[in-house]
Write a protein that holds these residues in place. Structure first.
Motif, PDB file in Angstrom:
ATOM      1  N   GLY A 275       9.863 -34.747  38.653  1.00  0.00           N
ATOM      2  CA  GLY A 275       8.585 -34.756  39.362  1.00  0.00           C
ATOM      3  C   GLY A 275       7.380 -34.891  38.451  1.00  0.00           C
ATOM      4  O   GLY A 275       6.246 -34.949  38.933  1.00  0.00           O
ATOM      5  N   ARG A 276       7.624 -34.958  37.134  1.00  0.00           N
ATOM      6  CA  ARG A 276       6.478 -35.108  36.226  1.00  0.00           C
ATOM      7  C   ARG A 276       6.336 -36.551  35.780  1.00  0.00           C
ATOM      8  O   ARG A 276       7.322 -37.239  35.502  1.00  0.00           O
ATOM      9  CB  ARG A 276       6.672 -34.204  34.995  1.00  0.00           C
ATOM     10  N   PHE A 277       5.100 -36.989  35.690  1.00  0.00           N
ATOM     11  CA  PHE A 277       4.832 -38.359  35.242  1.00  0.00           C
ATOM     12  C   PHE A 277       4.655 -38.350  33.734  1.00  0.00           C
ATOM     13  O   PHE A 277       3.841 -37.604  33.196  1.00  0.00           O
ATOM     14  CB  PHE A 277       3.586 -38.922  35.927  1.00  0.00           C
ATOM     15  N   LEU A 278       5.464 -39.198  33.077  1.00  0.00           N
ATOM     16  CA  LEU A 278       5.450 -39.207  31.614  1.00  0.00           C
ATOM     17  C   LEU A 278       5.110 -40.595  31.088  1.00  0.00           C
ATOM     18  O   LEU A 278       5.534 -41.608  31.649  1.00  0.00           O
ATOM     19  CB  LEU A 278       6.829 -38.809  31.071  1.00  0.00           C
ATOM     20  N   PHE A 279       4.359 -40.624  30.003  1.00  0.00           N
ATOM     21  CA  PHE A 279       4.196 -41.858  29.235  1.00  0.00           C
ATOM     22  C   PHE A 279       5.242 -41.801  28.132  1.00  0.00           C
ATOM     23  O   PHE A 279       5.344 -40.816  27.406  1.00  0.00           O
ATOM     24  CB  PHE A 279       2.799 -41.952  28.633  1.00  0.00           C
ATOM     25  N   ILE A 280       6.037 -42.864  28.016  1.00  0.00           N
ATOM     26  CA  ILE A 280       7.148 -42.843  27.070  1.00  0.00           C
ATOM     27  C   ILE A 280       7.165 -44.089  26.188  1.00  0.00           C
ATOM     28  O   ILE A 280       6.931 -45.209  26.666  1.00  0.00           O
ATOM     29  CB  ILE A 280       8.498 -42.724  27.819  1.00  0.00           C
ATOM     30  N   ARG A 281       7.358 -43.871  24.912  1.00  0.00           N
ATOM     31  CA  ARG A 281       7.761 -44.939  24.000  1.00  0.00           C
ATOM     32  C   ARG A 281       8.565 -44.285  22.893  1.00  0.00           C
ATOM     33  O   ARG A 281       8.663 -43.065  22.829  1.00  0.00           O
ATOM     34  CB  ARG A 281       6.573 -45.721  23.454  1.00  0.00           C
ATOM     35  N   ARG A 282       9.177 -45.102  22.004  1.00  0.00           N
ATOM     36  CA  ARG A 282      10.040 -44.535  20.977  1.00  0.00           C
ATOM     37  C   ARG A 282       9.267 -43.491  20.167  1.00  0.00           C
ATOM     38  O   ARG A 282       8.178 -43.747  19.675  1.00  0.00           O
ATOM     39  CB  ARG A 282      10.552 -45.642  20.051  1.00  0.00           C
ATOM     40  N   GLY A 283       9.827 -42.307  20.059  1.00  0.00           N
ATOM     41  CA  GLY A 283       9.222 -41.254  19.252  1.00  0.00           C
ATOM     42  C   GLY A 283       8.133 -40.480  19.949  1.00  0.00           C
ATOM     43  O   GLY A 283       7.471 -39.649  19.347  1.00  0.00           O
ATOM     44  N   MET A 284       7.926 -40.746  21.236  1.00  0.00           N
ATOM     45  CA  MET A 284       6.735 -40.216  21.858  1.00  0.00           C
ATOM     46  C   MET A 284       6.922 -40.052  23.357  1.00  0.00           C
ATOM     47  O   MET A 284       7.209 -41.008  24.070  1.00  0.00           O
ATOM     48  CB  MET A 284       5.616 -41.223  21.580  1.00  0.00           C
ATOM     49  N   THR A 285       6.808 -38.815  23.826  1.00  0.00           N
ATOM     50  CA  THR A 285       6.829 -38.533  25.257  1.00  0.00           C
ATOM     51  C   THR A 285       5.603 -37.693  25.576  1.00  0.00           C
ATOM     52  O   THR A 285       5.393 -36.649  24.961  1.00  0.00           O
ATOM     53  CB  THR A 285       8.089 -37.748  25.647  1.00  0.00           C
ATOM     54  N   LEU A 286       4.808 -38.159  26.512  1.00  0.00           N
ATOM     55  CA  LEU A 286       3.554 -37.469  26.781  1.00  0.00           C
ATOM     56  C   LEU A 286       3.369 -37.303  28.288  1.00  0.00           C
ATOM     57  O   LEU A 286       3.349 -38.294  29.014  1.00  0.00           O
ATOM     58  CB  LEU A 286       2.402 -38.300  26.202  1.00  0.00           C
TER      59      LEU A 286
END
Lengths: 389, 370
Positions: A275-286
């Motif tokens: 249920g949480r919206f995440l920004f994701i790329r390699r090495g990085m979850t926000l």
């Protein structure tokens, strides 16, 4: 200089005068221009009010100079029309438009002295009253720009920065219907640029002439413009107040151009987990902050670009809850603030502007804290800030 | 890796009365980047050229470690240079440019490949290794030049205005790269620049020069917080420090700032610096971010009017004119976007602890022993 010093102490001096006898803003509608297969300007529409300074900024090759030359009549648009007030001018010859243009290339008369160069537009046929003694006006302008001691020199004896100021003086003594300044201070040293930016702006604020100030320097545009137009690849990306442009960049192109350092732009995608919206790329979850969730909802699994304002993020001790791990890549101590470059997974570099006086050692492990404020989300394909559909 | 020491170095040019460099005593430590900073004609380039061996030392000695080098040719000094105009071979590829100094020194093929591959990787040039250098951006060309300097493992790298031909964003990017590289590789380096921003961004210490004379050498932080004289105060920091004339008021450590019509108490610890001033006159320096600005009404502050405001994203840069002052502009920086606008009446105040005190005659910082 004395005249200037006296008048600027009164509050009246900084209030814009009522529109003069020839009041009329400048408006452009649908200006389009191609050179062969290259579209230099694409449907440019904008308006500058009497007394307003519009700063036009964009990277080199964006179309700034072409726009400038079309308004001056040195280039003819393929489509579109320009007006002063209600009066169309784009069919007029350059000499009949009463446009004062300061060229980036200066275009001084080599056989005339500095004084005569600055005086020349006041003497030209069709110029202002030829009976007036213009010497005072000219000398005052030369003093303002700190070139009065060069009045009798010929342009060939001047440095690049001095020539630029002569060209600027020549544009500023005129009383045109539109004043066009094409990179007026770009070749001066930092200290003089700083001073003249403000002095010129103060002068222009007192006139009813609309002005356009072209510059590739996004911060200079924010500083001098009542409003700022950002142009890229011949298109206007955004027009707004300096605050709008800074706080709410409409596109990646705008964000990239504005700020010292400009906004950090990181490509990735949006995922939903628990249920949480995440920004994701390699090495990085926000985790995305609440204000970005409504727009991110429509881009789940889509490619997005995260914008982080350099003054919005901070460096904290490694392992801090809710942070992104990485290391200090570089550190530049500017006295009033530091700029720290933070490296994530060896491939993303984030610039952080901090007033925190702690010491940063290159190579040290650290963590990046990204508060909700100063975070933006763009569509990677279109480059536009995500908005509700 | 080495240290560099300028030992009472003078430089005079034939046929000129001007002293380009006057009695320079300066050391660059091992692994350090030392910047020579100043306006044109300050002697920084002459100093660099003497270190490189491109100019003769008129008097004094330059030492690399314990080794005097001022009689040695450039080739005997084991230094590398990075120039403002890159100085690449235009017809060669990136790889050929970087391997050139190794080939003329007859390194083996394997060694050349190993070193050049390392440099290409380090500088992010792998993808363009076989491209001609002419088609590259200025920033990429300068990275090639840095690669060429690095492959030889020189004792010392001299950077001569390395960023001055680059566009704004490339400049910012490359200065970060140079700093990272210099620090992680620990290469002793001397940087010449006229741009205080570049010097501050890249150097461990900065030597500020003027008219051939060293003014102050220290870390960027100390130069900013404790400038030795008015010249350094004005040169380091943008926008520059406000410099205001003032008068010692009484014997209690008070100073009266002319433009503000306000008297500030310096406190007991600092008042001893105010003795021996001619006519009790001094110059007070205040950084733009240290001038507080607020709505008028508060007690014991100077009233002023906002002449104009420059929004600069995260900072607002304001120029205010105090009431009753004759055309004095005071520059203020505050977090932006702020709410003050041109024409606003405001109050400003200065905190004594943030003020710098200079002698009107010698322009020296009163609180730093000469």
């Amino acid at each position: 200089m004395t005249m200037l010093a006296r008048s600027r102490h009164t509050p009246e001096a900084v209030t814009r005068p009522a529109a003069g006898c020839e009041a009329g803003g400048l408006s452009l509608a649908g200006i389009t221009k191609s050179f062969g297969a290259i579209k230099a300007l694409d449907d440019v529409t904008l308006a500058v009010e009497p007394g307003e300074i519009l700063a036009v900024t964009g990277p080199s090759g964006a179309g700034k100079s072409t726009l400038c030359r079309i308004i001056a009549g040195l280039e003819r648009q393929d489509q579109g029309v320009g007006r002063f007030g209600a009066e169309e001018f784009t069919h007029l010859a350059p000499g009949r438009r009463r446009v004062a243009l300061m060229f980036e290339s200066y275009a001084l008369y080599p056989h005339m002295s500095v004084r005569e160069n600055v005086l020349s537009p006041l003497r030209a046929p069709g110029g202002p009253d030829r009976q007036l003694d213009h010497d005072g006006t000219v000398m005052e302008m030369l003093k303002l720009l700190e070139i009065d001691q060069l009045a009798d020199r010929s342009p060939s004896a001047l440095s690049g920065g001095q020539k630029q100021r002569v060209a600027l003086a020549r544009a500023l003594v005129q009383d045109p219907r539109i004043l066009l300044l094409d990179e007026p201070i770009s070749h001066l040293d930092a200290k003089l640029r700083h001073k003249l930016r403000g002095e010129i702006r103060r002068r222009l604020m007192r006139r009813s002439t609309p002005s356009i100030w072209f510059t590739p320097d996004g911060l200079e545009a924010l500083s001098v413009g009542d409003r700022v137009a950002v142009i890229d690849e011949g298109r206007i990306e955004q027009i707004g107040t300096p605050e709008d442009i800074w706080l709410r960049p409409a596109t990646v192109g705008v964000a990239r151009l504005i700020g010292d350092p400009p906004m950090n732009l990181i490509k990735g995608h949006v995922e939903v987990k628990d249920g949480r919206f995440l920004f994701i790329r390699r090495g990085m979850t926000l985790p995305l902050p609440p204000h970005l969730v409504p727009v991110a909802r429509h881009k789940v699994e889509g490619r997005v670009t995260l914008g982080l304002r350099a003054d919005g993020v901070s460096v904290v001790a490694p392992g801090t809850e809710g942070t992104i791990p990485g290391e200090i890549y570089s550190h530049e101590p500017f006295g009033k603030h530091d700029i720290v470059t933070f490296s994530i997974a060896g491939e993303v570099r984030v610039k952080i502007k901090t007033r925190d006086q702690s010491s940063f050692r290159i190579g040290d492990a650290a963590a990046l804290l990204c508060p909700a404020e100063g975070m933006a989300l763009f569509d990677t394909e279109t480059g536009k800030a995500l908005a509700l559909p | 890796m080495t240290t560099v020491r300028f030992d009472s170095v003078w430089k005079r040019y034939d046929g000129s009365d001007l002293v380009a460099v006057q009695d320079l005593n300066l050391a660059c430590r091992e692994g350090e980047m030392l910047a020579l900073l100043g306006p044109s004609g300050c002697g920084k380039s002459s100093t660099l050229k003497m270190a490189a061996g491109l100019e003769q030392v008129s008097e004094g000695e330059i030492l690399f470690g314990d080794r005097p080098v001022s009689r040695l040719s450039p080739g005997e000094r084991n230094i590398a240079m990075v120039f403002e105009d890159y100085g690449l071979y235009p017809r060669l590829t990136v790889r050929q440019n970087i391997s050139f100094p190794l080939e003329v020194r007859h390194f083996t093929k394997d060694e050349i490949k190993k070193r050049v591959d390392g440099a290409l990787e380090l500088l992010g040039l792998k993808d363009m290794a076989d491209a001609g250098v002419q088609g590259l951006s200025g920033g990429a060309q300068q990275r090639v030049a840095i690669g060429r300097a690095l492959v030889r493992d020189p004792e010392l790298i001299l950077f001569d205005e390395p960023l001055s031909h680059l566009d704004g964003d490339q400049k910012v990017m490359l200065r970060t790269e140079i700093k990272h590289l210099q620090k992680t590789r620990g290469i002793t380096s001397i940087l010449v620049t006229h741009d205080q921003t570049e010097a501050t961004a890249m150097a461990d210490r900065i030597a500020v020069m003027r008219h051939g004379v060293l003014q102050q050498v220290d870390t960027p932080d100390v130069l900013y917080r404790r400038p030795a004289n008015v010249f350094v105060a004005n040169f380091i920091g943008e926008p520059p420090m406000n410099l205001l004339t003032a008068q010692v008021a009484g014997s209690t450590g008070g100073i009266h700032i002319d433009a503000l019509g306000e008297t500030l108490a310096l406190g007991d610890a600092r008042k001893r610096h105010l003795t021996n001033l001619r006519h009790g006159r001094l110059i007070v320096g205040a950084r733009p971010e240290h001038v507080a600005i607020m709505a008028p009404g508060a007690v014991s502050q100077a009233n002023a009017i906002v002449a104009y405001r420059e929004p600069r994203g995260d900072t607002d840069s304001l120029v205010v004119t105090p009431f009753g002052s004759s055309g004095i502009d005071i520059r203020i920086e505050m977090p932006g976007p702020g709410s003050f606008r041109s024409g606003d009446k405001v109050a400003i105040s200065l905190a004594p602890e943030n003020l710098h005190l200079f002698d009107t005659e010698t322009e020296r910082n009163l609180e730093i022993e000469p």
